[in-house]
Design a protein around this motif. Structure first.
Motif, PDB file in Angstrom:
ATOM      1  N   ASP A 143      36.997  50.253   5.027  1.00  0.00           N
ATOM      2  CA  ASP A 143      35.544  50.110   5.099  1.00  0.00           C
ATOM      3  C   ASP A 143      34.980  50.496   6.465  1.00  0.00           C
ATOM      4  OD1 ASP A 143      35.275  49.126   2.447  1.00  0.00           O
ATOM      5  OD2 ASP A 143      35.998  47.176   3.126  1.00  0.00           O
ATOM      6  N   ASP A 144      35.862  50.783   7.450  1.00  0.00           N
ATOM      7  CA  ASP A 144      35.398  51.232   8.763  1.00  0.00           C
ATOM      8  C   ASP A 144      34.824  52.647   8.674  1.00  0.00           C
ATOM      9  OD1 ASP A 144      36.344  48.891   9.879  1.00  0.00           O
ATOM     10  OD2 ASP A 144      38.229  49.778  10.602  1.00  0.00           O
ATOM     11  N   ARG A 145      33.887  52.952   9.553  1.00  0.00           N
ATOM     12  CA  ARG A 145      33.375  54.322   9.622  1.00  0.00           C
ATOM     13  C   ARG A 145      34.435  55.235  10.223  1.00  0.00           C
ATOM     14  NH1 ARG A 145      27.173  54.947  11.425  1.00  0.00           N
ATOM     15  NH2 ARG A 145      27.804  57.078  10.901  1.00  0.00           N
ATOM     16  N   VAL A 146      34.555  56.414   9.663  1.00  0.00           N
ATOM     17  CA  VAL A 146      35.568  57.366  10.137  1.00  0.00           C
ATOM     18  C   VAL A 146      34.927  58.744  10.351  1.00  0.00           C
ATOM     19  CG1 VAL A 146      37.634  56.221   9.258  1.00  0.00           C
ATOM     20  CG2 VAL A 146      36.311  57.681   7.727  1.00  0.00           C
ATOM     21  N   ASP A 147      33.861  58.770  11.113  1.00  0.00           N
ATOM     22  CA  ASP A 147      33.148  60.024  11.358  1.00  0.00           C
ATOM     23  C   ASP A 147      33.253  60.465  12.818  1.00  0.00           C
ATOM     24  OD1 ASP A 147      31.594  58.014  12.374  1.00  0.00           O
ATOM     25  OD2 ASP A 147      29.829  58.439  11.135  1.00  0.00           O
ATOM     26  N   ASN A 148      34.357  60.058  13.472  1.00  0.00           N
ATOM     27  CA  ASN A 148      34.573  60.468  14.859  1.00  0.00           C
ATOM     28  C   ASN A 148      36.022  60.905  15.056  1.00  0.00           C
ATOM     29  OD1 ASN A 148      34.023  60.903  17.591  1.00  0.00           O
ATOM     30  ND2 ASN A 148      34.558  58.799  18.151  1.00  0.00           N
ATOM     31  N   PRO A 149      36.467  61.976  14.352  1.00  0.00           N
ATOM     32  CA  PRO A 149      37.864  62.414  14.482  1.00  0.00           C
ATOM     33  C   PRO A 149      38.137  62.953  15.875  1.00  0.00           C
ATOM     34  CG  PRO A 149      36.595  64.049  13.270  1.00  0.00           C
ATOM     35  CD  PRO A 149      35.696  62.854  13.449  1.00  0.00           C
TER      36      PRO A 149
END
Length: 332
Positions: A143-149
């Motif tokens: 559920d964490d945001r993952v938009d910073n690879p």
């Protein structure tokens, strides 16, 4: 009805194929058998699979849609376990185009092929814990945001999840994405730390220890991983919104699949030294570009939905890897 495993000559794909064959399934293996790492190792894995008459192998590049279609149209297919990809965070800094070709176009091709199949049940595909980037929330939750690879490899894996969500929404194609956490074990990959450390320690060479050893990983033994993969394959998400989903009620879900027990890198090295009966000479280095200090998996979703319970601690798994490594390389 057959099950397709892409990346069948790879580490996880080989083990998944072997498990499926062992329970009586017909398995169609797909792999380009490239030279990203030892072709001989990949061929040795394939040779074991090809001892079973229920295994059929096609040496093709799944980023070539016509080749994929030509190979698979001769089979009746119910499931696809899509594990083939260009792997490795560090190599993505050197050869970014390989990642776009295999991980983006290849993933699209597999989905596009599956959506046209009759009586197709489920596409399970490999994502990665790398999608969490520099996430500071521990353990990592789906559920964490993952938009910073922090690497192109991670960006391609997040892109795969987004493409799968769109195909599940548009075409009601049942899919499950699996974010793998540092998998190790017999028949593992030569580009991963467990193999590199073992090889160097046995040869009396220093091992590269990044971030001066201040790293933590959720080391997950291969037998635990493939149990989770096949549990997922056998249980496609329902198209009713009651299963764990990402973003909408489309039949698509994403799970963390790890050991649920993060370990300090120096502790892992200690267990490896004990298993080898030899001390490591360490070359302490700064953090590698694209790498992260810590990974930790919150696996509550896959535990609650499918009863997944990783059982293997590094004190049990590392000696099994060392035993296999020495046998494979004929080291006494």
């Amino acid at each position: 009805m057959a099950i397709v495993v892409t990346g069948a000559a790879g580490f996880i794909g080989f083990h998944v194929s072997r498990l499926l064959l062992g329970r009586g399934e017909e398995v169609i293996g797909i792999d380009i058998v490239n030279d990203y790492y030892s072709v001989e190792l990949k061929q040795s894995r394939l040779a074991l699979l090809q001892e079973n008459p229920a295994f059929t192998f096609h040496k093709i590049d799944f980023s070539d849609f016509d080749a994929l279609k030509g190979a698979l149209d001769q089979h009746k297919i119910s499931h696809v376990v899509h594990l083939g990809a260009q792997a490795g965070v560090r190599y993505s800094l050197e050869n970014p185009f390989a990642y776009a070709q295999s991980n983006l176009l290849g993933h699209l091709n597999v989905m596009e092929y599956c959506r046209h199949l009759d009586n197709f049940e489920h596409l399970v595909y490999a994502s990665s814990s790398s999608v969490y980037g520099g996430n500071k929330n521990m353990p990592f939750s789906v559920d964490d945001r993952v938009d910073n690879p922090v690497s192109l490899y991670a960006a391609t894996k997040k892109s795969d999840e987004l493409m799968s969500q769109s195909y599940a929404h548009l075409f009601r194609l049942p899919q499950t994405g699996l974010r793998f956490f540092t998998v190790y074990g017999p028949w593992g990959r030569p580009d991963m730390a467990m193999w590199i450390f073992t090889k160097n320690i046995l040869a009396g060479k220093p091992i590269p220890v990044f971030n001066h050893g201040d790293m933590r990983r959720d080391f997950t033994f291969i037998e635990d991983i493939i149990d989770g993969v096949v549990r997922c394959m056998d249980n496609p998400p329902k198209d009713d919104g009651t299963m764990h989903t990402v973003g909408s009620n489309a039949p698509h879900r994403v799970y963390n699949i790890g050991n649920n027990n993060t370990e300090n890198l120096m502790d892992m090295i200690g267990v490896l030294e004990k298993s080898l009966g030899k001390k490591a000479e360490m070359e302490l280095l700064p953090m590698q570009p694209g790498d992260v200090k810590e990974t930790a998996a919150d696996i509550s979703a896959i535990q609650n939905d499918l009863g997944f319970e990783p059982m293997t601690k590094i004190e049990e798994g590392i000696p099994q890897f060392v035993h296999w490594y020495k046998n494979y390389h004929k080291i006494n």
